[in-house]
Scaffold this active site. Structure first.
Site, PDB file in Angstrom:
ATOM      1  N   CYS A 178       6.482 -46.159  42.031  1.00 58.71           N
ATOM      2  CA  CYS A 178       4.284 -46.228  42.129  1.00 58.71           C
ATOM      3  C   CYS A 178       4.763 -45.919  40.598  1.00 58.71           C
ATOM      4  CB  CYS A 178       3.812 -46.029  43.235  1.00 58.71           C
ATOM      5  SG  CYS A 178       4.236 -43.782  43.387  1.00 58.71           S
ATOM      6  N   HIS A 231      -2.692 -41.330  40.804  1.00 57.69           N
ATOM      7  CA  HIS A 231      -2.197 -40.739  39.904  1.00 57.69           C
ATOM      8  C   HIS A 231      -2.346 -40.814  38.545  1.00 57.69           C
ATOM      9  CE1 HIS A 231       1.723 -39.972  42.537  1.00 57.69           C
ATOM     10  NE2 HIS A 231       2.510 -41.202  43.139  1.00 57.69           N
TER      11      HIS A 231
HETATM   12  P1  NAD Z   1       5.740 -43.704  55.637  1.00 54.75           P
HETATM   13  O1  NAD Z   1       6.290 -42.535  55.946  1.00 54.75           O
HETATM   14  O2  NAD Z   1       4.407 -44.120  54.975  1.00 54.75           O
HETATM   15  O3  NAD Z   1       6.448 -44.969  56.004  1.00 54.75           O
HETATM   16  C1  NAD Z   1       7.772 -44.233  56.432  1.00 54.75           C
HETATM   17  C2  NAD Z   1       8.015 -45.610  57.412  1.00 54.75           C
HETATM   18  O4  NAD Z   1       9.360 -46.032  58.004  1.00 54.75           O
HETATM   19  C3  NAD Z   1       7.919 -45.449  58.620  1.00 54.75           C
HETATM   20  O5  NAD Z   1       6.499 -47.164  59.810  1.00 54.75           O
HETATM   21  C4  NAD Z   1       8.559 -44.643  59.882  1.00 54.75           C
HETATM   22  O6  NAD Z   1       7.643 -44.765  61.480  1.00 54.75           O
HETATM   23  C5  NAD Z   1       9.369 -45.516  58.702  1.00 54.75           C
HETATM   24  N1  NAD Z   1      10.292 -44.823  59.565  1.00 54.75           N
HETATM   25  C6  NAD Z   1      11.070 -43.167  59.783  1.00 54.75           C
HETATM   26  N2  NAD Z   1      12.252 -43.534  59.725  1.00 54.75           N
HETATM   27  C7  NAD Z   1      12.689 -43.864  60.088  1.00 54.75           C
HETATM   28  C8  NAD Z   1      14.053 -44.480  60.638  1.00 54.75           C
HETATM   29  N3  NAD Z   1      15.078 -43.297  60.291  1.00 54.75           N
HETATM   30  N4  NAD Z   1      14.245 -45.954  60.909  1.00 54.75           N
HETATM   31  C9  NAD Z   1      13.505 -46.992  60.644  1.00 54.75           C
HETATM   32  N5  NAD Z   1      11.762 -47.021  60.026  1.00 54.75           N
HETATM   33  C10 NAD Z   1      11.604 -45.119  60.157  1.00 54.75           C
HETATM   34  O7  NAD Z   1       6.415 -44.100  53.639  1.00 54.75           O
HETATM   35  P2  NAD Z   1       6.381 -44.672  52.869  1.00 54.75           P
HETATM   36  O8  NAD Z   1       5.568 -43.797  51.808  1.00 54.75           O
HETATM   37  O9  NAD Z   1       5.626 -46.028  53.023  1.00 54.75           O
HETATM   38  O10 NAD Z   1       7.261 -45.214  51.953  1.00 54.75           O
HETATM   39  C11 NAD Z   1       8.495 -46.039  51.868  1.00 54.75           C
HETATM   40  C12 NAD Z   1       8.900 -45.508  50.745  1.00 54.75           C
HETATM   41  O11 NAD Z   1       8.699 -46.427  49.805  1.00 54.75           O
HETATM   42  C13 NAD Z   1      10.049 -44.895  50.672  1.00 54.75           C
HETATM   43  O12 NAD Z   1      11.649 -45.349  49.460  1.00 54.75           O
HETATM   44  C14 NAD Z   1       8.694 -44.037  49.852  1.00 54.75           C
HETATM   45  O13 NAD Z   1       9.475 -43.440  47.878  1.00 54.75           O
HETATM   46  C15 NAD Z   1       8.268 -45.187  48.636  1.00 54.75           C
HETATM   47  N6  NAD Z   1       7.255 -45.184  47.668  1.00 54.75           N
HETATM   48  C16 NAD Z   1       6.358 -44.622  48.545  1.00 54.75           C
HETATM   49  C17 NAD Z   1       5.308 -44.666  47.831  1.00 54.75           C
HETATM   50  C18 NAD Z   1       3.410 -43.909  48.395  1.00 54.75           C
HETATM   51  O14 NAD Z   1       2.649 -43.266  47.384  1.00 54.75           O
HETATM   52  N7  NAD Z   1       3.111 -43.651  49.557  1.00 54.75           N
HETATM   53  C19 NAD Z   1       4.694 -44.946  46.741  1.00 54.75           C
HETATM   54  C20 NAD Z   1       6.441 -46.472  46.175  1.00 54.75           C
HETATM   55  C21 NAD Z   1       7.426 -45.845  46.877  1.00 54.75           C
END
Ligand code: NAD
Length: 338
Positions: free
Chosen positions: A141, A220
Site C-alpha cells: 500500500c 498512512h
Molecule cells: P489478512 O491477515 O487480513 O488476511 C490474510 C488471509 O490469509 C486470511 O484470510 C487468513 O485466513 C489467510 N491465511 C493465513 N495463513 C494462511 C495460510 N498458511 N495459508 C492460506 N491462507 C492463510 O492479511 P492482509 O492484510 O489481507 O494481507 C495480505 C497480503 O497483502 C500481505 O502480503 C500484506 O502485506 C499485503 N497487503 C496488506 C495491506 C494491509 O494494509 N492490510 C495493504 C497492502 C498489501
C-alpha cells in the site's frame, strides 16, 4: 470467455479483490480459500463464492462447524487460469511451488519479497512488464501510494532526489494485534525498506525513506520533499496530478484536516466498505520552495492496491494491451474518481 481467478487468503486484501473482480466483465472468481471456518468463510458462501480449505488438514474444522468446502487449494488450482495470493506476508512464497506445479499464473502481494516473482507492479509505471508474465508481485500500500504521485512528477519535471517520512497506521481496523495503544515507534533500521521497494519499479529514482508507526488504524500519511530537475510552481504540480486517475485532492480549507475526515468522506460518498482506493493529496498542503516540492498524502492501506490487482490480472492474462484503457475500465467499474 472470462478469465478464471482463484484467491488464496480471503482476508483484508483477498475479500476486496474478490469484490472488485465481481464488478469486471472479463474475469470471474471461481473460488477462495480459508484456513478456518470464520465469519469471512461464511460470508464467502453467502455471497455464492465457492469456498476451499487452504490445506487438507483444515477440512475437518470446517466440517465440524457444518461448512461443506468445495475441496482444497489444490482442487481450486486445477480450475483457475490465475491465482491471487493474498495470504499474510512471506506465506505466499511457501505456496509458490504449488502454483508452479499446477501450471497457473500467480499474483503475490506487497508482504512478499520482490524475488518471489521477479516483477513488481504498478499500473501506471510498468504495466507492460507484467504482459503475459507467469508471476508478478503487486507492491504494498505504501509503495503503491509513493509511486502513484512520484511517477507522474518524474515524467514531467524529472526528480533529482526524494525524501519521504511515512507515518504508518499501527494495525488494520479489524485487527486484534498491532502497534501499542499509547506509543509512537520509529523504525530504527535506516533507510527503511520503502525506498528500495519503490526502486523495484523505478530503479533510477534516488529515494530515501524513514517511517514511524502510530496508534491509529485509519490510514498512512506520507510527508514528502522532492528535489525537481525542472522549475515548477504549485499549480503546475497540481495540474499534473489532476490529469492522473487514482489521485484525489482534498482541502483543509473545506474541513478535511486529517485521516479521520478522509475516511468519513469515503463513507459519505457511499464508497464500498468506506474504502478510498485513490491516493489522497491535500491541495492546500502542496508547496514548491526553490526547486523542492513539499506535499502530504494519505493512503488507505486496505484498498489502494485493489485496482492495481485488477489491472495486473489484465496484463498477465493479455486481456488489454493499453494500460490507460485497463485503468479507466477498472476505475469505472469500482466507482473510483467519483
Ligand atoms: P489478512 O491477515 O487480513 O488476511 C490474510 C488471509 O490469509 C486470511 O484470510 C487468513 O485466513 C489467510 N491465511 C493465513 N495463513 C494462511 C495460510 N498458511 N495459508 C492460506 N491462507 C492463510 O492479511 P492482509 O492484510 O489481507 O494481507 C495480505 C497480503 O497483502 C500481505 O502480503 C500484506 O502485506 C499485503 N497487503 C496488506 C495491506 C494491509 O494494509 N492490510 C495493504 C497492502 C498489501
Amino acid at each position: 470467455m472470462k478469465v478464471k481467478v482463484g484467491i488464496n487468503g480471503y482476508g483484508t486484501i483477498g475479500k476486496r479483490i474478490a469484490f472488485a473482480i465481481a464488478k469486471q466483465d472479463d474475469m470471474e472468481v471461481v473460488g477462495v480459500t480459508k484456513t478456518r471456518p470464520s465469519y469471512e468463510a461464511r460470508l464467502a458462501i453467502k455471497e455464492g463464492i465457492p469456498l476451499y480449505a487452504a490445506r487438507p488438514e483444515h477440512i475437518e474444522a470446517f466440517e465440524k462447524d457444518g461448512i461443506k468446502v468445495a475441496g482444497t487449494l489444490e482442487d481450486l488450482l486445477s480450475k483457475v487460469d490465475i491465482i491471487v495470493d493474498a495470504t499474510p506476508g512471506d506465506v505466499g512464497a511457501v505456496y509458490k511451488p504449488m502454483y508452479e506445479k499446477a501450471g497457473v499464473k500467480a499474483i503475490f502481494q506487497g508482504g512478499e519479497k520482490h524475488g518471489v516473482a521477479g516483477i513488481s507492479f504498478n499500473s501506471f509505471a510498468n504495466y507492460h512488464e507484467a504482459w503475459g508474465a507467469r508471476f508478478v508481485r503487486v507492491v504494498s500500500c505504501n509503495t503503491t501510494g509513493l509511486i502513484r504521485t512520484l511517477y507522474p512528477i518524474d515524467k514531467v519535471f524529472g526528480i533529482e532526489k526524494v525524501f519521504a517520512a511515512l507515518i504508518r497506521r499501527g494495525a488494520d481496523p479489524a485487527d486484534r494485534k498491532g502497534a501499542a495503544l499509547n506509543a509512537i515507534e520509529p523504525t530504527l533500521k535506516l533507510p527503511t525498506h520503502h525506498g528500495p521497494d519503490v526502486q523495484t519499479i523505478m530503479p533510477w529514482l534516488n529515494i530515501q525513506t524513514m517511517a514511524v508507526v502510530t496508534p491509529t488504524t485509519q490510514m498512512h500519511i506520507h510527508c514528502l520533499a522532492v528535489d525537481l530537475k525542472k522549475k515548477a510552481k504549485d499549480e503546475d504540480i497540481l495540474s499534473v496530478w489532476d490529469k492522473v486517475p487514482r489521485i484525489k485532492f482534498v482541502s483543509g480549507k473545506h474541513g478535511i484536516k486529517s485521516s479521520a475526515q478522509i475516511m468519513e468522506l469515503a463513507r459519505d460518498l457511499n464508497r464500498p466498505r468506506g474504502d478510498f482506493m485513490e491516493i489522497i493529496v491535500w491541495e492546500d498542503g502542496v508547496k514548491v520552495v526553490n526547486s523542492t516540492l513539499y506535499y502530504y498524502q494519505a493512503v488507505h492501506q486496505e484498498s489502494d492496491v485493489i485496482p492495481e490487482n485488477i489491472d495486473c490480472i489484465r496484463a498477465m492474462m493479455k486481456l488489454e494491451r493499453d494500460p490507460m484503457r485497463s485503468i479507466r475500465k477498472t476505475d469505472r467499474s469500482l466507482g473510483i474518481g467519483k
